[in-house]
Write a protein that holds these residues in place. Structure first.
Motif, PDB file in Angstrom:
ATOM      1  N   GLY A 134     -39.990 -15.494 -24.299  1.00 21.82           N
ATOM      2  CA  GLY A 134     -39.589 -14.105 -24.406  1.00 21.82           C
ATOM      3  C   GLY A 134     -38.142 -14.071 -23.824  1.00 21.82           C
ATOM      4  O   GLY A 134     -37.495 -15.095 -23.364  1.00 21.82           O
ATOM      5  N   CYS A 135     -37.657 -12.844 -23.822  1.00 17.98           N
ATOM      6  CA  CYS A 135     -36.205 -12.654 -23.260  1.00 17.98           C
ATOM      7  C   CYS A 135     -35.979 -13.022 -21.773  1.00 17.98           C
ATOM      8  O   CYS A 135     -36.971 -13.145 -21.348  1.00 17.98           O
ATOM      9  N   ALA A 136     -34.737 -12.821 -21.241  1.00 16.66           N
ATOM     10  CA  ALA A 136     -34.754 -13.105 -19.858  1.00 16.66           C
ATOM     11  C   ALA A 136     -35.393 -11.958 -18.894  1.00 16.66           C
ATOM     12  O   ALA A 136     -36.052 -12.279 -17.866  1.00 16.66           O
ATOM     13  N   ILE A 137     -35.505 -10.946 -19.394  1.00 15.89           N
ATOM     14  CA  ILE A 137     -36.253  -9.647 -18.850  1.00 15.89           C
ATOM     15  C   ILE A 137     -37.683 -10.010 -18.861  1.00 15.89           C
ATOM     16  O   ILE A 137     -38.222  -9.585 -17.633  1.00 15.89           O
ATOM     17  N   SER A 138     -38.136 -10.391 -19.631  1.00 13.59           N
ATOM     18  CA  SER A 138     -39.554 -10.565 -19.866  1.00 13.59           C
ATOM     19  C   SER A 138     -40.077 -11.770 -18.960  1.00 13.59           C
ATOM     20  O   SER A 138     -40.869 -11.532 -18.474  1.00 13.59           O
ATOM     21  N   LYS A 139     -39.371 -12.707 -19.165  1.00 14.18           N
ATOM     22  CA  LYS A 139     -39.605 -13.880 -18.465  1.00 14.18           C
ATOM     23  C   LYS A 139     -39.324 -13.658 -16.855  1.00 14.18           C
ATOM     24  O   LYS A 139     -40.474 -13.962 -15.863  1.00 14.18           O
ATOM     25  N   ALA A 140     -38.427 -13.111 -16.558  1.00 20.86           N
ATOM     26  CA  ALA A 140     -38.165 -12.700 -14.981  1.00 20.86           C
ATOM     27  C   ALA A 140     -39.249 -11.636 -14.464  1.00 20.86           C
ATOM     28  O   ALA A 140     -39.494 -11.780 -13.346  1.00 20.86           O
ATOM     29  N   SER A 141     -39.618 -10.697 -15.429  1.00 21.45           N
ATOM     30  CA  SER A 141     -40.462  -9.687 -14.928  1.00 21.45           C
ATOM     31  C   SER A 141     -42.020 -10.320 -14.793  1.00 21.45           C
ATOM     32  O   SER A 141     -42.426  -9.985 -13.686  1.00 21.45           O
ATOM     33  N   ALA A 142     -42.289 -11.223 -15.529  1.00 19.80           N
ATOM     34  CA  ALA A 142     -43.377 -11.859 -15.414  1.00 19.80           C
ATOM     35  C   ALA A 142     -43.425 -12.648 -13.957  1.00 19.80           C
ATOM     36  O   ALA A 142     -44.417 -13.011 -13.326  1.00 19.80           O
ATOM     37  N   SER A 143     -42.445 -13.639 -13.896  1.00 19.05           N
ATOM     38  CA  SER A 143     -42.062 -14.327 -12.877  1.00 19.05           C
ATOM     39  C   SER A 143     -42.364 -13.548 -11.400  1.00 19.05           C
ATOM     40  O   SER A 143     -43.055 -14.005 -10.584  1.00 19.05           O
ATOM     41  N   LEU A 144     -41.503 -12.466 -11.356  1.00 20.89           N
ATOM     42  CA  LEU A 144     -41.678 -11.506 -10.027  1.00 20.89           C
ATOM     43  C   LEU A 144     -42.972 -10.946 -10.074  1.00 20.89           C
ATOM     44  O   LEU A 144     -43.380 -10.964  -8.822  1.00 20.89           O
ATOM     45  N   MET A 145     -43.574 -10.507 -11.147  1.00 19.90           N
ATOM     46  CA  MET A 145     -44.825 -10.008 -10.916  1.00 19.90           C
ATOM     47  C   MET A 145     -45.981 -10.740 -10.670  1.00 19.90           C
ATOM     48  O   MET A 145     -46.865 -10.726  -9.431  1.00 19.90           O
ATOM     49  N   THR A 146     -46.212 -12.176 -10.994  1.00 21.83           N
ATOM     50  CA  THR A 146     -47.162 -12.963 -10.471  1.00 21.83           C
ATOM     51  C   THR A 146     -46.596 -13.484  -9.085  1.00 21.83           C
ATOM     52  O   THR A 146     -47.912 -13.519  -8.245  1.00 21.83           O
ATOM     53  N   SER A 147     -45.428 -13.504  -8.430  1.00 17.98           N
ATOM     54  CA  SER A 147     -45.272 -13.649  -7.336  1.00 17.98           C
ATOM     55  C   SER A 147     -45.686 -12.563  -6.326  1.00 17.98           C
ATOM     56  O   SER A 147     -46.199 -12.775  -5.189  1.00 17.98           O
ATOM     57  N   ALA A 148     -45.651 -11.299  -6.786  1.00 13.79           N
ATOM     58  CA  ALA A 148     -45.663 -10.306  -5.931  1.00 13.79           C
ATOM     59  C   ALA A 148     -47.188  -9.921  -5.829  1.00 13.79           C
ATOM     60  O   ALA A 148     -47.609  -9.455  -4.708  1.00 13.79           O
ATOM     61  N   VAL A 149     -48.104 -10.281  -6.834  1.00 12.07           N
ATOM     62  CA  VAL A 149     -49.499  -9.809  -6.980  1.00 12.07           C
ATOM     63  C   VAL A 149     -50.290 -10.842  -6.398  1.00 12.07           C
ATOM     64  O   VAL A 149     -51.595 -10.633  -6.045  1.00 12.07           O
ATOM     65  N   LYS A 150     -50.001 -12.253  -6.278  1.00  9.11           N
ATOM     66  CA  LYS A 150     -50.552 -13.271  -5.964  1.00  9.11           C
ATOM     67  C   LYS A 150     -51.203 -13.134  -4.508  1.00  9.11           C
ATOM     68  O   LYS A 150     -50.202 -12.752  -3.708  1.00  9.11           O
ATOM     69  N   GLY A 151     -52.583 -13.023  -4.209  1.00  6.40           N
ATOM     70  CA  GLY A 151     -53.072 -12.757  -2.851  1.00  6.40           C
ATOM     71  C   GLY A 151     -53.399 -11.293  -2.679  1.00  6.40           C
ATOM     72  O   GLY A 151     -54.095 -10.986  -1.634  1.00  6.40           O
ATOM     73  N   LEU A 152     -52.967 -10.505  -3.510  1.00  6.73           N
ATOM     74  CA  LEU A 152     -53.244  -8.958  -3.153  1.00  6.73           C
ATOM     75  C   LEU A 152     -54.738  -8.567  -3.354  1.00  6.73           C
ATOM     76  O   LEU A 152     -55.326  -9.019  -4.326  1.00  6.73           O
ATOM     77  N   GLN A 153     -54.939  -7.660  -2.722  1.00 11.56           N
ATOM     78  CA  GLN A 153     -56.336  -7.312  -2.939  1.00 11.56           C
ATOM     79  C   GLN A 153     -56.425  -6.490  -4.612  1.00 11.56           C
ATOM     80  O   GLN A 153     -55.086  -6.146  -4.851  1.00 11.56           O
ATOM     81  N   ASN A 154     -57.390  -6.145  -5.302  1.00  5.34           N
ATOM     82  CA  ASN A 154     -57.352  -5.585  -6.801  1.00  5.34           C
ATOM     83  C   ASN A 154     -56.795  -4.393  -6.729  1.00  5.34           C
ATOM     84  O   ASN A 154     -55.938  -3.886  -7.677  1.00  5.34           O
ATOM     85  N   ASP A 155     -57.050  -3.493  -5.668  1.00  9.85           N
ATOM     86  CA  ASP A 155     -56.671  -2.250  -5.718  1.00  9.85           C
ATOM     87  C   ASP A 155     -55.124  -2.117  -5.222  1.00  9.85           C
ATOM     88  O   ASP A 155     -54.392  -1.243  -5.554  1.00  9.85           O
ATOM     89  N   ALA A 156     -54.663  -2.837  -4.216  1.00 10.16           N
ATOM     90  CA  ALA A 156     -53.156  -3.068  -3.836  1.00 10.16           C
ATOM     91  C   ALA A 156     -52.411  -3.410  -5.200  1.00 10.16           C
ATOM     92  O   ALA A 156     -51.548  -2.921  -5.341  1.00 10.16           O
ATOM     93  N   ALA A 157     -52.962  -4.395  -6.052  1.00 11.14           N
ATOM     94  CA  ALA A 157     -52.239  -4.720  -7.285  1.00 11.14           C
ATOM     95  C   ALA A 157     -52.070  -3.541  -8.284  1.00 11.14           C
ATOM     96  O   ALA A 157     -51.106  -3.464  -8.790  1.00 11.14           O
ATOM     97  N   LEU A 158     -53.068  -2.762  -8.292  1.00 13.75           N
ATOM     98  CA  LEU A 158     -53.276  -1.697  -9.194  1.00 13.75           C
ATOM     99  C   LEU A 158     -52.365  -0.834  -8.584  1.00 13.75           C
ATOM    100  O   LEU A 158     -51.365  -0.137  -9.555  1.00 13.75           O
ATOM    101  N   ALA A 159     -52.175  -0.409  -7.413  1.00 14.13           N
ATOM    102  CA  ALA A 159     -51.200   0.314  -6.889  1.00 14.13           C
ATOM    103  C   ALA A 159     -49.695  -0.044  -7.143  1.00 14.13           C
ATOM    104  O   ALA A 159     -48.860   0.876  -7.429  1.00 14.13           O
ATOM    105  N   LEU A 160     -49.411  -1.409  -6.969  1.00 11.75           N
ATOM    106  CA  LEU A 160     -48.246  -1.809  -7.303  1.00 11.75           C
ATOM    107  C   LEU A 160     -47.818  -1.565  -8.765  1.00 11.75           C
ATOM    108  O   LEU A 160     -46.536  -1.385  -9.047  1.00 11.75           O
ATOM    109  N   PHE A 161     -48.750  -1.991  -9.524  1.00 12.78           N
ATOM    110  CA  PHE A 161     -48.697  -1.628 -10.981  1.00 12.78           C
ATOM    111  C   PHE A 161     -48.012  -0.339 -11.281  1.00 12.78           C
ATOM    112  O   PHE A 161     -47.013  -0.072 -12.195  1.00 12.78           O
ATOM    113  N   ARG A 162     -48.701   0.721 -10.637  1.00 13.27           N
ATOM    114  CA  ARG A 162     -48.506   2.084 -11.041  1.00 13.27           C
ATOM    115  C   ARG A 162     -46.787   2.223 -10.385  1.00 13.27           C
ATOM    116  O   ARG A 162     -46.131   3.036 -11.284  1.00 13.27           O
TER     117      ARG A 162
END
Length: 165
Positions: A70-98
């Motif tokens: 995908g474009c730079a924004i799409s790849k960067a967002s996926a990279s940042l997202m996976t780094s941010a949510v790895k290890g989080l509790q599921n409910d904390a990941a959902l709160a971060l999503f919101r």
């Protein structure tokens, strides 16, 4: 970038540099063989596509990764997202999503990005470019789908996933 970020040119340059860095060298870009969940996501407007792999360990995300193009924004967002949510509790990941979904899709209240988004603030100006919002939210929507599927199979997150859709 948002008005608050463009007012501070050095910060805007830093944000742009971080997005480019994550786009050129994405973190967690790999398959996870035997992942608990595999979510396919496509942005038909521009052709961005990704496969999100989630390995859940009880009530937290033990591992998460993606593949796709995908474009730079799409790849960067996926990279940042996976780094941010790895290890989080599921409910904390959902709160971060919101929080992130709101940051990506609506004009900020006050100056700067919302509290609790950390490095994800580099994406805070995306809301100003409607054509890029779907690019930035693609991986986040895939995460939301994964958490929703987990909820349906285990009932572990209650009705919270419905609020964010």
């Amino acid at each position: 970038m948002s008005a608050a970020v463009t007012a501070n040119a050095p910060m805007a340059a830093l944000y742009q540099e971080m997005i480019i860095e994550h786009a050129h060298s994405p973190r967690n870009r790999r398959p996870i063989p035997g992942a608990d969940q595999t979510i396919e996501a496509v942005n038909p407007l521009c052709g961005d596509h990704l496969t999100l792999y989630v390995q859940n360990d009880g009530d937290h995300i033990a591992d998460i990764a993606f593949e796709g193009d995908g474009c730079a924004i799409s790849k960067a967002s996926a990279s940042l997202m996976t780094s941010a949510v790895k290890g989080l509790q599921n409910d904390a990941a959902l709160a971060l999503f919101r929080r992130v979904h709101s940051m990506l899709t609506t004009k900020p209240v006050g100056e700067g990005p919302p509290e609790g988004v950390g490095k994800l603030a580099v994406l805070s100006g995306v809301w100003e470019y409607p054509a890029r919002v779907k690019c930035a939210t693609l991986s986040w929507q895939a995460l939301h789908s994964a958490l929703k599927e987990l909820t349906l199979s285990t009932g572990s997150l209650g009705n919270e996933t419905e609020e964010a859709a």
